[in-house]
Design a protein around this motif. Sequence first.
Motif, PDB file in Angstrom:
ATOM      1  N   ILE A  16       0.563  -0.829  -0.219  1.00  0.00           N
ATOM      2  CA  ILE A  16      -0.368  -0.119  -0.319  1.00  0.00           C
ATOM      3  C   ILE A  16       1.031   1.436   0.024  1.00  0.00           C
ATOM      4  N   PHE A  17       0.600   2.342  -1.300  1.00  0.00           N
ATOM      5  CA  PHE A  17       1.403   3.289  -1.211  1.00  0.00           C
ATOM      6  C   PHE A  17       0.655   4.401  -1.061  1.00  0.00           C
ATOM      7  N   VAL A  18       0.484   5.548   0.648  1.00  0.00           N
ATOM      8  CA  VAL A  18       0.182   6.346   0.930  1.00  0.00           C
ATOM      9  C   VAL A  18       0.708   7.851   0.896  1.00  0.00           C
ATOM     10  N   PRO A  19       0.570   8.358  -0.297  1.00  0.00           N
ATOM     11  CA  PRO A  19       1.325   9.573  -0.494  1.00  0.00           C
ATOM     12  C   PRO A  19       0.689  11.226   0.161  1.00  0.00           C
ATOM     13  N   GLY A  20       1.905  11.845   0.091  1.00  0.00           N
ATOM     14  CA  GLY A  20       1.300  13.420   0.980  1.00  0.00           C
ATOM     15  C   GLY A  20       2.103  13.022   2.077  1.00  0.00           C
ATOM     16  N   ASN A  21       1.925  14.582   2.757  1.00  0.00           N
ATOM     17  CA  ASN A  21       3.010  14.674   3.774  1.00  0.00           C
ATOM     18  C   ASN A  21       2.259  14.933   5.145  1.00  0.00           C
ATOM     19  N   LEU A  22       2.637  13.476   5.513  1.00  0.00           N
ATOM     20  CA  LEU A  22       1.836  12.866   6.774  1.00  0.00           C
ATOM     21  C   LEU A  22       2.460  13.269   7.757  1.00  0.00           C
ATOM     22  N   ASP A  23       1.549  13.448   9.172  1.00  0.00           N
ATOM     23  CA  ASP A  23       2.752  12.914  10.375  1.00  0.00           C
ATOM     24  C   ASP A  23       2.996  12.063  10.599  1.00  0.00           C
ATOM     25  N   LEU A  24       3.820  11.294  11.851  1.00  0.00           N
ATOM     26  CA  LEU A  24       4.180   9.987  12.203  1.00  0.00           C
ATOM     27  C   LEU A  24       3.068   9.292  12.478  1.00  0.00           C
ATOM     28  N   ALA A  25       1.916   9.952  13.485  1.00  0.00           N
ATOM     29  CA  ALA A  25       0.362   9.769  14.343  1.00  0.00           C
ATOM     30  C   ALA A  25      -0.303   9.322  13.011  1.00  0.00           C
ATOM     31  N   THR A  26      -0.404   9.316  11.631  1.00  0.00           N
ATOM     32  CA  THR A  26      -1.139   8.812  10.314  1.00  0.00           C
ATOM     33  C   THR A  26      -0.731   7.602  10.080  1.00  0.00           C
ATOM     34  N   ILE A  27       0.949   8.171  10.395  1.00  0.00           N
ATOM     35  CA  ILE A  27       1.697   7.052   9.616  1.00  0.00           C
ATOM     36  C   ILE A  27       1.403   5.287   9.951  1.00  0.00           C
ATOM     37  N   GLU A  28       1.671   5.612  11.204  1.00  0.00           N
ATOM     38  CA  GLU A  28       1.488   5.210  12.433  1.00  0.00           C
ATOM     39  C   GLU A  28      -0.027   4.437  11.967  1.00  0.00           C
ATOM     40  N   THR A  29      -1.304   5.264  12.695  1.00  0.00           N
ATOM     41  CA  THR A  29      -2.460   4.574  12.093  1.00  0.00           C
ATOM     42  C   THR A  29      -2.529   3.335  10.874  1.00  0.00           C
ATOM     43  N   ILE A  30      -1.883   3.954  10.174  1.00  0.00           N
ATOM     44  CA  ILE A  30      -1.522   3.355   8.297  1.00  0.00           C
ATOM     45  C   ILE A  30      -0.934   2.078   8.844  1.00  0.00           C
ATOM     46  N   THR A  31      -0.242   2.041   9.353  1.00  0.00           N
ATOM     47  CA  THR A  31       0.854   0.328   9.065  1.00  0.00           C
ATOM     48  C   THR A  31       0.242  -0.395  10.462  1.00  0.00           C
TER      49      THR A  31
END
Length: 261
Positions: A176-191
């Motif tokens: 899964i590829f989620v491009p964008g200027n994501l913050d770490l909390a958002t990335i952690e939720t996704i992963t």
Amino acid sequence: MKSFSELHVPGDPFILPCAWDVASAQLFAEAGHPAIGSTSLGVAAGIGAADEDREALTATAELAAALRRALPDLLLTCDFEDGYGDGPESVVEVVRETFAADAAAGLIVDGINIQDSRESRMSDPSVLAGKVSALKDAFPTLFVNARIDTFWIGQDSLGEVIDRIDAYVDAGADGIFVPGNLDLATIETITGHSRVPVNVLASPRYSKSDLAEAGVGRISTGSLLYRAAMSQALGSLQVLADDRPAETANVLSYQAFTELG
């Protein structure tokens, strides 16, 4: 040697440099990177086309073929926009025609990115899910990286991203590829939610170690390296326009390019 799939380790991401021509790919490979991607922006710009406008298919196919000839042992993935087709069958046929080597050798690429938006409009999740499923049925060993553009086009809906992750993974997506200027909390939720490795763009905010701690499995440079090269070229030109001597101290030599390959 690891397969392309084996490079994707959540919490221990590899960096995927994205090339726009053979020379850039050769330089990235010589720098020690086992896998190279393509940048759709760089490829499109090279032929005077707009990015993600379905105009760079021939250029992408020609680049992939040239990279496979020049770097036969390199792991290769290509940005394939929305698949250059509206339906599953047409996308499978485009992939076959674009990346086929021969019946025995299969495809000349190890992976593709395929996205769920076109011209800054999101498609229904079923559209990309159908394409992913058809691609995996036709090419079981192809690493299909499903790109979710919700954040990329400015729709900040984490819930929608989560729903799309489930739809695409259920359809057979390998990543899964989620491009964008994501913050770490958002990335952690996704992963934390994704059942397959997650790919994000190289960040101006976070290091590789930061992204590793957030559970990322792959860090793509996207168009960053192409834009950096063009920015450096403009800077070098401005030096000359300012009536100053050319700055060459940190520039690769002419000989370095003649020795590529």
